[in-house]
Design a protein around this motif. Structure first.
Motif, PDB file in Angstrom:
ATOM      1  N   LEU A  42      23.923  44.688  11.237  1.00 14.54           N
ATOM      2  CA  LEU A  42      22.559  44.609  11.790  1.00 14.54           C
ATOM      3  C   LEU A  42      21.890  43.263  11.500  1.00 14.54           C
ATOM      4  CD1 LEU A  42      21.163  48.186  10.929  1.00 14.54           C
ATOM      5  CD2 LEU A  42      22.034  47.351  13.131  1.00 14.54           C
ATOM      6  N   LEU A  43      22.712  42.237  11.267  1.00 14.13           N
ATOM      7  CA  LEU A  43      22.155  40.911  10.979  1.00 14.13           C
ATOM      8  C   LEU A  43      22.099  40.017  12.216  1.00 14.13           C
ATOM      9  CD1 LEU A  43      23.808  40.204   7.507  1.00 14.13           C
ATOM     10  CD2 LEU A  43      21.439  40.873   7.986  1.00 14.13           C
ATOM     11  N   GLY A  44      22.744  40.443  13.283  1.00 11.46           N
ATOM     12  CA  GLY A  44      22.609  39.750  14.557  1.00 11.46           C
ATOM     13  C   GLY A  44      22.896  38.260  14.495  1.00 11.46           C
ATOM     14  N   ASP A  45      22.014  37.481  15.134  1.00  9.40           N
ATOM     15  CA  ASP A  45      22.212  36.036  15.226  1.00  9.40           C
ATOM     16  C   ASP A  45      22.147  35.341  13.871  1.00  9.40           C
ATOM     17  OD1 ASP A  45      22.518  36.264  17.928  1.00  9.40           O
ATOM     18  OD2 ASP A  45      20.467  35.620  18.434  1.00  9.40           O
ATOM     19  N   THR A  46      21.464  35.937  12.932  1.00 12.96           N
ATOM     20  CA  THR A  46      21.412  35.339  11.600  1.00 12.96           C
ATOM     21  C   THR A  46      22.813  35.248  10.998  1.00 12.96           C
ATOM     22  OG1 THR A  46      19.193  36.199  11.222  1.00 12.96           O
ATOM     23  CG2 THR A  46      20.455  35.550   9.274  1.00 12.96           C
ATOM     24  N   LEU A  47      23.572  36.321  11.155  1.00 10.73           N
ATOM     25  CA  LEU A  47      24.944  36.301  10.644  1.00 10.73           C
ATOM     26  C   LEU A  47      25.817  35.374  11.475  1.00 10.73           C
ATOM     27  CD1 LEU A  47      27.047  37.285   8.669  1.00 10.73           C
ATOM     28  CD2 LEU A  47      27.492  39.217  10.194  1.00 10.73           C
ATOM     29  N   MET A  48      25.643  35.368  12.779  1.00  9.35           N
ATOM     30  CA  MET A  48      26.446  34.483  13.629  1.00  9.35           C
ATOM     31  C   MET A  48      26.243  33.028  13.237  1.00  9.35           C
ATOM     32  SD  MET A  48      28.220  36.432  15.638  1.00  9.35           S
ATOM     33  CE  MET A  48      28.786  35.375  16.974  1.00  9.35           C
ATOM     34  N   LYS A  49      24.999  32.640  12.977  1.00 10.64           N
ATOM     35  CA  LYS A  49      24.725  31.266  12.538  1.00 10.64           C
ATOM     36  C   LYS A  49      25.392  30.966  11.214  1.00 10.64           C
ATOM     37  CE  LYS A  49      20.670  29.502  12.886  1.00 10.64           C
ATOM     38  NZ  LYS A  49      19.203  29.291  12.742  1.00 10.64           N
ATOM     39  N   ALA A  50      25.350  31.928  10.297  1.00  8.66           N
ATOM     40  CA  ALA A  50      25.961  31.718   8.986  1.00  8.66           C
ATOM     41  C   ALA A  50      27.477  31.612   9.102  1.00  8.66           C
ATOM     42  CB  ALA A  50      25.584  32.857   8.043  1.00  8.66           C
ATOM     43  N   LEU A  51      28.077  32.464   9.936  1.00  8.65           N
ATOM     44  CA  LEU A  51      29.530  32.428  10.089  1.00  8.65           C
ATOM     45  C   LEU A  51      29.998  31.118  10.728  1.00  8.65           C
ATOM     46  CD1 LEU A  51      30.257  36.108  11.243  1.00  8.65           C
ATOM     47  CD2 LEU A  51      30.823  35.075   9.037  1.00  8.65           C
ATOM     48  N   TYR A  52      29.275  30.655  11.726  1.00  8.92           N
ATOM     49  CA  TYR A  52      29.720  29.445  12.415  1.00  8.92           C
ATOM     50  C   TYR A  52      29.262  28.164  11.715  1.00  8.92           C
ATOM     51  CZ  TYR A  52      32.234  31.751  16.063  1.00  8.92           C
ATOM     52  OH  TYR A  52      33.188  32.476  16.740  1.00  8.92           O
ATOM     53  N   ALA A  53      28.557  28.322  10.602  1.00  9.71           N
ATOM     54  CA  ALA A  53      28.341  27.172   9.723  1.00  9.71           C
ATOM     55  C   ALA A  53      29.563  26.932   8.847  1.00  9.71           C
ATOM     56  CB  ALA A  53      27.107  27.392   8.850  1.00  9.71           C
ATOM     57  N   ILE A  54      30.463  27.933   8.789  1.00 10.31           N
ATOM     58  CA  ILE A  54      31.723  27.786   8.055  1.00 10.31           C
ATOM     59  C   ILE A  54      32.693  27.006   8.936  1.00 10.31           C
ATOM     60  CG2 ILE A  54      33.645  29.040   7.015  1.00 10.31           C
ATOM     61  CD1 ILE A  54      31.696  31.400   6.596  1.00 10.31           C
ATOM     62  N   ARG A  55      33.316  25.993   8.387  1.00 10.91           N
ATOM     63  CA  ARG A  55      34.096  25.068   9.213  1.00 10.91           C
ATOM     64  C   ARG A  55      35.537  25.490   9.443  1.00 10.91           C
ATOM     65  NH1 ARG A  55      30.317  22.987  12.107  1.00 10.91           N
ATOM     66  NH2 ARG A  55      28.684  21.926  10.895  1.00 10.91           N
ATOM     67  N   THR A  56      36.075  26.351   8.608  1.00 10.83           N
ATOM     68  CA  THR A  56      37.469  26.748   8.779  1.00 10.83           C
ATOM     69  C   THR A  56      37.555  28.138   9.384  1.00 10.83           C
ATOM     70  OG1 THR A  56      37.577  27.588   6.512  1.00 10.83           O
ATOM     71  CG2 THR A  56      38.248  25.308   6.867  1.00 10.83           C
ATOM     72  N   THR A  57      38.452  28.298  10.328  1.00 11.19           N
ATOM     73  CA  THR A  57      38.565  29.557  11.068  1.00 11.19           C
ATOM     74  C   THR A  57      38.955  30.713  10.159  1.00 11.19           C
ATOM     75  OG1 THR A  57      39.162  28.378  13.088  1.00 11.19           O
ATOM     76  CG2 THR A  57      39.761  30.703  12.961  1.00 11.19           C
ATOM     77  N   SER A  58      39.956  30.524   9.320  1.00 14.47           N
ATOM     78  CA  SER A  58      40.422  31.625   8.480  1.00 14.47           C
ATOM     79  C   SER A  58      39.336  32.089   7.517  1.00 14.47           C
ATOM     80  CB  SER A  58      41.672  31.215   7.705  1.00 14.47           C
ATOM     81  OG  SER A  58      41.417  30.084   6.892  1.00 14.47           O
ATOM     82  N   THR A  59      38.561  31.159   6.964  1.00 12.01           N
ATOM     83  CA  THR A  59      37.471  31.535   6.060  1.00 12.01           C
ATOM     84  C   THR A  59      36.378  32.272   6.819  1.00 12.01           C
ATOM     85  OG1 THR A  59      37.937  29.585   4.708  1.00 12.01           O
ATOM     86  CG2 THR A  59      35.821  30.664   4.369  1.00 12.01           C
ATOM     87  N   ARG A  60      36.105  31.847   8.034  1.00 18.47           N
ATOM     88  CA  ARG A  60      35.093  32.533   8.858  1.00 18.47           C
ATOM     89  C   ARG A  60      35.513  33.979   9.127  1.00 18.47           C
ATOM     90  NH1 ARG A  60      35.281  29.393  13.097  1.00 18.47           N
ATOM     91  NH2 ARG A  60      33.834  27.920  12.118  1.00 18.47           N
ATOM     92  N   ILE A  61      36.771  34.169   9.477  1.00 18.29           N
ATOM     93  CA  ILE A  61      37.254  35.521   9.766  1.00 18.29           C
ATOM     94  C   ILE A  61      37.257  36.369   8.498  1.00 18.29           C
ATOM     95  CG2 ILE A  61      39.282  36.841  10.477  1.00 18.29           C
ATOM     96  CD1 ILE A  61      39.915  34.586  12.441  1.00 18.29           C
ATOM     97  N   GLU A  62      37.691  35.793   7.397  1.00 15.78           N
ATOM     98  CA  GLU A  62      37.713  36.532   6.137  1.00 15.78           C
ATOM     99  C   GLU A  62      36.300  36.937   5.711  1.00 15.78           C
ATOM    100  OE1 GLU A  62      39.117  38.433   2.785  1.00 15.78           O
ATOM    101  OE2 GLU A  62      40.236  37.668   4.507  1.00 15.78           O
ATOM    102  N   THR A  63      35.345  36.046   5.901  1.00 17.36           N
ATOM    103  CA  THR A  63      33.955  36.358   5.553  1.00 17.36           C
ATOM    104  C   THR A  63      33.418  37.490   6.421  1.00 17.36           C
ATOM    105  OG1 THR A  63      33.585  34.054   4.886  1.00 17.36           O
ATOM    106  CG2 THR A  63      31.637  35.408   5.328  1.00 17.36           C
ATOM    107  N   ALA A  64      33.672  37.408   7.727  1.00 14.45           N
ATOM    108  CA  ALA A  64      33.238  38.478   8.626  1.00 14.45           C
ATOM    109  C   ALA A  64      33.880  39.799   8.229  1.00 14.45           C
ATOM    110  CB  ALA A  64      33.586  38.115  10.067  1.00 14.45           C
ATOM    111  N   HIS A  65      35.146  39.748   7.892  1.00 13.78           N
ATOM    112  CA  HIS A  65      35.865  40.960   7.488  1.00 13.78           C
ATOM    113  C   HIS A  65      35.239  41.599   6.257  1.00 13.78           C
ATOM    114  CE1 HIS A  65      38.956  43.531   5.821  1.00 13.78           C
ATOM    115  NE2 HIS A  65      39.166  42.683   4.838  1.00 13.78           N
TER     116      HIS A  65
END
Length: 324
Positions: A42-65
């Motif tokens: 339920l974090l919406g765009d706030t989470l999307m911004k935080a995830l795409y501030a991460i520069r590496t793909t694998s770390t972004r996916i792991e964080t989302a997971h």
């Protein structure tokens, strides 16, 4: 244009197109997965911004997971979620191997790729070539499609569980078997390699099939074996069971790919050695819970068979097979 950046794809256009589609498609898998995390938390765009501030793909996916997994568990759809994550990670593995590789080709043998970061770990910057063709790449691209379907299904399932929608018609996808990363390397040997490089290629290929690799950079077999800890026999047997290649298979593959006659059997006082390790330029293939070694010498005329006593770290030559 005079200079062609990747002439291999000029010669293998269908393969190049499929590789390009997978490289350009993974971003859609990634953003769809991150959207699921934004929905579940339920974090919406706030989470999307935080995830795409991460520069590496694998770390972004792991964080989302890590952020969304508890919510899928809470709503009782953890199994579907885990299946989805398994396919996403496999797609990432496929994407990464093509995003970080260089290519070689032969009009007869086909298209090969190698990761030079892996080559940097070798003693002489030798490349580990892997073969792909249109049927394999189409299977991988289809797997990308299955992954998107699984992401969409879990997205709609979560929507129902959270009360955002009353129902959905998205079918539960059948969990696909992971697409192979490449064709069997022992069946595809780059023809431009030297004889020694072909032997190394086959040893690496068989090592990936039958057991762990043991590096011996200086090729001093007995010295290295003397320093190595004695392997656990039970775990050795278990690893051997996972490798289905037999002594005959090893010799056949070496014969077929080297173009030379191989010995029909290896003598040890008239008896046949049924179980062994294959050691070729420092790469080991475990064939069974037995401690024997085929040591490919730099002489191109024979294979020397050694028996290794792992209890006392002794080594003795027990037979020579000529005609290699």
């Amino acid at each position: 244009m005079i200079f062609r950046p990747n002439p291999a794809f000029d010669r293998f256009t269908a393969e190049g197109a499929l590789v390009g589609r997978m490289l350009s498609s993974f971003g859609e898998i990634e953003v769809s997965l991150c959207r699921n995390a934004a929905q579940a938390t339920l974090l919406g765009d706030t989470l999307m911004k935080a995830l795409y501030a991460i520069r590496t793909t694998s770390t972004r996916i792991e964080t989302a997971h890590r952020l969304m997994q508890p919510y899928f568990k809470q709503h009782g759809i953890l199994d579907d979620y885990q299946n989805t994550m398994d396919t996403v990670w496999h797609c990432l593995k496929i994407r990464n191997q093509y995003a970080h590789c260089n290519w070689g080709d032969n009009l007869t043998a086909g298209l090969f790729f190698a990761d030079l970061q892996v080559s940097a770990d070798s003693d002489n910057f030798s490349h580990t070539w892997r073969h792909v063709d249109v049927p394999l790449l189409e299977q991988q691209f289809t797997y990308f499609g299955w992954t998107m379907e699984m992401i969409e299904f879990t997205h709609h399932e979560m929507g129902v569980k959270m009360g955002h929608i009353q129902s959905h018609v998205w079918p539960r996808p059948k969990v696909p078997a992971p697409a192979p990363l490449h064709n069997p390397p022992y069946e595809h040997v780059p023809p431009w390699l030297s004889e020694d490089e072909k032997a190394l290629h086959l040893a690496r290929a068989l090592a990936s099939q039958g057991g762990p690799r043991h590096r011996h950079p200086d090729n001093r077999l007995s010295t290295r074996l003397g320093r190595r800890n004695t392997p656990d026999r039970k775990s050795s047997a278990e690893r051997a069971e996972r490798g289905s290649r037999t002594q005959k298979d090893v010799l056949i593959h070496l014969r077929n790919n080297s173009g030379r006659a191989s010995p029909s059997r290896i003598d040890r006082g008239g008896s046949h050695l049924n179980t062994m390790h294959l050691l070729c330029h420092g790469y080991n293939v475990q064939q069974n819970a037995c401690f024997c070694v085929l040591n490919w010498t730099r002489l191109k005329t024979c294979i020397i068979v050694h028996e290794v006593n792992t209890n006392h770290h002794n080594e003795q030559q027990v037979g020579v097979a000529h005609g290699w």
